[in-house]
Design a protein around this motif. Structure first.
Motif, PDB file in Angstrom:
ATOM      1  N   ASP A   1       0.824  -1.115  -0.105  1.00  0.00           N
ATOM      2  CA  ASP A   1       0.032   0.089   0.072  1.00  0.00           C
ATOM      3  C   ASP A   1       0.834   1.331   0.042  1.00  0.00           C
ATOM      4  O   ASP A   1       0.638   2.311  -0.891  1.00  0.00           O
ATOM      5  N   ARG A   2       1.940   1.395   0.780  1.00  0.00           N
ATOM      6  CA  ARG A   2       2.896   2.313   0.985  1.00  0.00           C
ATOM      7  C   ARG A   2       3.582   2.817  -0.503  1.00  0.00           C
ATOM      8  O   ARG A   2       3.917   3.791  -0.919  1.00  0.00           O
ATOM      9  N   ILE A   3       3.903   1.380  -0.807  1.00  0.00           N
ATOM     10  CA  ILE A   3       4.788   1.586  -2.331  1.00  0.00           C
ATOM     11  C   ILE A   3       3.847   2.330  -3.561  1.00  0.00           C
ATOM     12  O   ILE A   3       4.355   3.158  -3.949  1.00  0.00           O
ATOM     13  N   ARG A   4       2.680   1.929  -3.470  1.00  0.00           N
ATOM     14  CA  ARG A   4       1.726   2.426  -4.250  1.00  0.00           C
ATOM     15  C   ARG A   4       1.400   3.874  -4.217  1.00  0.00           C
ATOM     16  O   ARG A   4       1.319   4.688  -5.167  1.00  0.00           O
ATOM     17  N   GLN A   5       1.558   4.346  -2.970  1.00  0.00           N
ATOM     18  CA  GLN A   5       1.020   5.744  -2.527  1.00  0.00           C
ATOM     19  C   GLN A   5       2.434   6.386  -2.803  1.00  0.00           C
ATOM     20  O   GLN A   5       2.115   7.495  -3.687  1.00  0.00           O
ATOM     21  N   MET A   6       3.416   5.902  -2.596  1.00  0.00           N
ATOM     22  CA  MET A   6       4.583   6.524  -2.816  1.00  0.00           C
ATOM     23  C   MET A   6       4.890   6.747  -4.572  1.00  0.00           C
ATOM     24  O   MET A   6       5.413   7.953  -4.890  1.00  0.00           O
ATOM     25  N   VAL A   7       4.692   5.673  -5.143  1.00  0.00           N
ATOM     26  CA  VAL A   7       4.704   5.856  -6.672  1.00  0.00           C
ATOM     27  C   VAL A   7       3.841   6.679  -7.193  1.00  0.00           C
ATOM     28  O   VAL A   7       4.102   7.591  -8.112  1.00  0.00           O
ATOM     29  N   ASP A   8       2.645   6.586  -6.696  1.00  0.00           N
ATOM     30  CA  ASP A   8       1.455   7.733  -7.360  1.00  0.00           C
ATOM     31  C   ASP A   8       1.911   9.120  -7.097  1.00  0.00           C
ATOM     32  O   ASP A   8       2.086   9.942  -8.081  1.00  0.00           O
TER      33      ASP A   8
END
Length: 272
Positions: free
Chosen positions: A12-19
């Protein structure tokens, strides 16, 4: 800052950071960013990457102002035979300026070399405004352009290679006639001309370096051989004179989609 292997709990955090990173550094619409993020960094896609023995995945964990550590960056790569390729590298905008991107890239290089990789390369979408000079800062050279499908859409992707392996480097700004075909033009006494839709000849300034494009460079055109009155731009990919410039001085060919972004958009050294 700590570098470590990612875990399923990080998704979840990776996806948030990538976005967040793509919103800051990519010339993409919110819909395009969402499509790429879901396809490449969805739970299933990340888990497959984490479990793939040919994949390289490293996250950087960092804290700011005594806050709890969080995933601040990620690098994803793959090994195919003797080639190691960095596919994605992101740093959260709030954590830039700390050389996290450089540390992640070097961690991927170490992982590749441990697996006996002989040739290392990296990729970046043309829409990534920092990618070009980030990899040049790391002494990689752009050697190839290719098209990739992401989220049911086609994107231009640049490939960067270590100088020792860059035998076929692509230099889209070369102006030697041997390197560019100059479609739909005529050459007489060293002067190259193109013809507008209404039959008027314009002169293509091939003595300049041109403006680099995603498929081929653009060249300024003039109404007279003495370069006195400027007409517009010529697209060396398809030969069209239908080239538009927007308020940000970005160029785009109306015939083939070849495009150019000015240097001012290409790099923010805080990305390192």
């Amino acid at each position: 800052m700590e570098l470590r292997d990612p875990t399923p709990e990080d998704t979840d955090r990776i996806r948030q950071m990538v976005d967040s990173s793509m919103t800051t550094s990519y010339r993409l619409s919110p819909q395009q960013i969402d499509a790429v993020t879901q396809e490449e960094f969805g739970d299933d896609a990340l888990r497959r990457t984490f479990d793939d023995e040919d994949a390289v995945a490293v996250v950087a964990e960092n804290s700011i102002d005594d806050a709890d550590p969080t995933v601040a960056g990620i690098v994803l790569g793959s090994v195919d035979g003797d080639v190691g390729e960095v596919r994605w590298l992101f740093v959260d905008p709030e954590h830039r300026g700390l050389e996290i991107g450089t540390e992640l890239f070097e961690a991927a290089m170490d992982a590749f070399r441990e697996r006996g990789v002989e040739r290392i390369q990296a990729t970046a979408l043309e829409k990534n405004t920092e990618g070009e000079q980030f990899f040049e800062h790391l002494d990689l050279e752009r050697t190839e352009e290719r098209t990739v499908e992401l989220g049911d859409e086609s994107f231009v992707e640049y490939v960067y290679t270590e100088p020792s392996a860059a035998t076929d480097k692509t230099d889209s700004a070369k102006t030697d006639d041997g390197d560019i075909d100059f479609p739909d033009t005529e050459l007489e006494d060293g002067v190259r001309t193109a013809t507008t839709e209404d039959g008027q000849n314009v002169y293509v300034d091939t003595d300049s370096d041109g403006a680099s494009g995603t498929q081929a460079p653009f060249f300024v055109t003039y109404l007279d051989e003495e370069w006195g009155e400027r007409y517009g731009y010529y697209c060396a990919n398809c030969g069209s004179l239908d080239v538009q410039m927007d308020d940000m001085e970005r160029l785009e060919c109306g015939e083939c989609g070849n495009s150019h972004a000015p240097d001012s958009e290409e790099y923010d050294d805080s990305y390192l």
